[in-house]
Design a protein around this motif. Structure first.
Motif, PDB file in Angstrom:
ATOM      1  N   LYS A 159       5.395   7.056  -0.052  1.00 31.94           N
ATOM      2  CA  LYS A 159       6.189   5.860   0.234  1.00 31.94           C
ATOM      3  C   LYS A 159       5.339   4.598   0.292  1.00 31.94           C
ATOM      4  O   LYS A 159       4.133   4.661   0.305  1.00 31.94           O
ATOM      5  CB  LYS A 159       6.999   6.026   1.508  1.00 31.94           C
ATOM      6  N   ASN A 183      -5.081  13.646  -7.278  1.00 32.51           N
ATOM      7  CA  ASN A 183      -5.234  13.131  -5.906  1.00 32.51           C
ATOM      8  C   ASN A 183      -4.960  14.212  -4.850  1.00 32.51           C
ATOM      9  O   ASN A 183      -4.898  13.910  -3.666  1.00 32.51           O
ATOM     10  CB  ASN A 183      -4.319  11.928  -5.664  1.00 32.51           C
ATOM     11  N   LYS A 195      -3.885   2.583  -3.971  1.00 35.06           N
ATOM     12  CA  LYS A 195      -3.322   1.268  -4.301  1.00 35.06           C
ATOM     13  C   LYS A 195      -2.080   1.414  -5.161  1.00 35.06           C
ATOM     14  O   LYS A 195      -1.148   0.626  -5.048  1.00 35.06           O
ATOM     15  CB  LYS A 195      -4.375   0.432  -5.047  1.00 35.06           C
ATOM     16  N   ASN A 235       1.008  10.562  -7.923  1.00 34.53           N
ATOM     17  CA  ASN A 235       1.452  11.135  -6.639  1.00 34.53           C
ATOM     18  C   ASN A 235       2.961  11.410  -6.623  1.00 34.53           C
ATOM     19  O   ASN A 235       3.415  12.387  -6.041  1.00 34.53           O
ATOM     20  CB  ASN A 235       1.091  10.198  -5.487  1.00 34.53           C
ATOM     21  N   ASP A 262      -6.862  10.789  -1.464  1.00 27.62           N
ATOM     22  CA  ASP A 262      -6.731   9.399  -1.009  1.00 27.62           C
ATOM     23  C   ASP A 262      -5.325   9.247  -0.413  1.00 27.62           C
ATOM     24  O   ASP A 262      -4.330   9.297  -1.125  1.00 27.62           O
ATOM     25  CB  ASP A 262      -6.925   8.442  -2.192  1.00 27.62           C
ATOM     26  N   LYS A 263      -5.250   9.080   0.908  1.00 28.21           N
ATOM     27  CA  LYS A 263      -3.943   8.990   1.585  1.00 28.21           C
ATOM     28  C   LYS A 263      -3.298   7.625   1.429  1.00 28.21           C
ATOM     29  O   LYS A 263      -2.106   7.457   1.669  1.00 28.21           O
ATOM     30  CB  LYS A 263      -4.108   9.319   3.079  1.00 28.21           C
ATOM     31  N   ASN A 264      -4.080   6.631   1.049  1.00 30.62           N
ATOM     32  CA  ASN A 264      -3.548   5.277   0.882  1.00 30.62           C
ATOM     33  C   ASN A 264      -3.976   4.653  -0.449  1.00 30.62           C
ATOM     34  O   ASN A 264      -4.688   3.649  -0.467  1.00 30.62           O
ATOM     35  CB  ASN A 264      -4.011   4.381   2.052  1.00 30.62           C
ATOM     36  N   MET A 290       0.841  -1.203   0.000  1.00 32.28           N
ATOM     37  CA  MET A 290       0.000   0.000   0.000  1.00 32.28           C
ATOM     38  C   MET A 290       0.878   1.256   0.000  1.00 32.28           C
ATOM     39  O   MET A 290       1.929   1.290   0.602  1.00 32.28           O
ATOM     40  CB  MET A 290      -0.890  -0.003   1.239  1.00 32.28           C
ATOM     41  N   VAL A 291       0.410   2.255  -0.711  1.00 27.39           N
ATOM     42  CA  VAL A 291       1.143   3.520  -0.822  1.00 27.39           C
ATOM     43  C   VAL A 291       0.636   4.483   0.247  1.00 27.39           C
ATOM     44  O   VAL A 291      -0.558   4.488   0.574  1.00 27.39           O
ATOM     45  CB  VAL A 291       0.928   4.147  -2.222  1.00 27.39           C
ATOM     46  N   LYS A 292       1.560   5.257   0.802  1.00 24.88           N
ATOM     47  CA  LYS A 292       1.181   6.257   1.800  1.00 24.88           C
ATOM     48  C   LYS A 292       1.557   7.645   1.280  1.00 24.88           C
ATOM     49  O   LYS A 292       2.706   7.900   0.968  1.00 24.88           O
ATOM     50  CB  LYS A 292       1.903   5.962   3.114  1.00 24.88           C
ATOM     51  N   SER A 343       1.424  11.783   1.989  1.00 25.17           N
ATOM     52  CA  SER A 343       1.145  12.816   2.989  1.00 25.17           C
ATOM     53  C   SER A 343       1.722  14.163   2.546  1.00 25.17           C
ATOM     54  O   SER A 343       2.638  14.234   1.741  1.00 25.17           O
ATOM     55  CB  SER A 343       1.721  12.415   4.351  1.00 25.17           C
TER      56      SER A 343
END
Ligand code: SF4
Length: 59
Positions: A59, A23, A39, A44, A35-37, A1-3, A5
């Motif tokens: 990350k 996004n 797929k 981003n 969307d903070k997370n 999963m991508v994070k 911020s």
């Protein structure tokens, strides 16, 4: 999963990220990931590269 911020401290509200990636949205004078997370990294990473103050972490 991508994070994803955005550092509110570093963001100067230039909107570069909003222009290159759907996004991100402006909330007042700061950018926020919608969307903070996500797929996938998608745009981003491009937004992070475009950010003049390195406020975006992916990350
Ligand atoms: S590109 Fe960086 S400084 Fe500009 S609005 Fe986005 S997060 Fe803020």
């Amino acid at each position: 999963m991508v994070k994803v911020s955005v550092s509110k401290k570093k963001c100067i509200g230039c909107k570069a990220c909003v222009e290159v990636c759907d996004n991100f949205k402006m909330v007042g004078d700061k950018s926020e990931p919608i969307d903070k997370n996500p797929k996938e990294v998608g745009c981003n990473e491009k937004a992070a590269k475009e950010c003049p103050t390195s406020a975006i972490t992916v990350k």
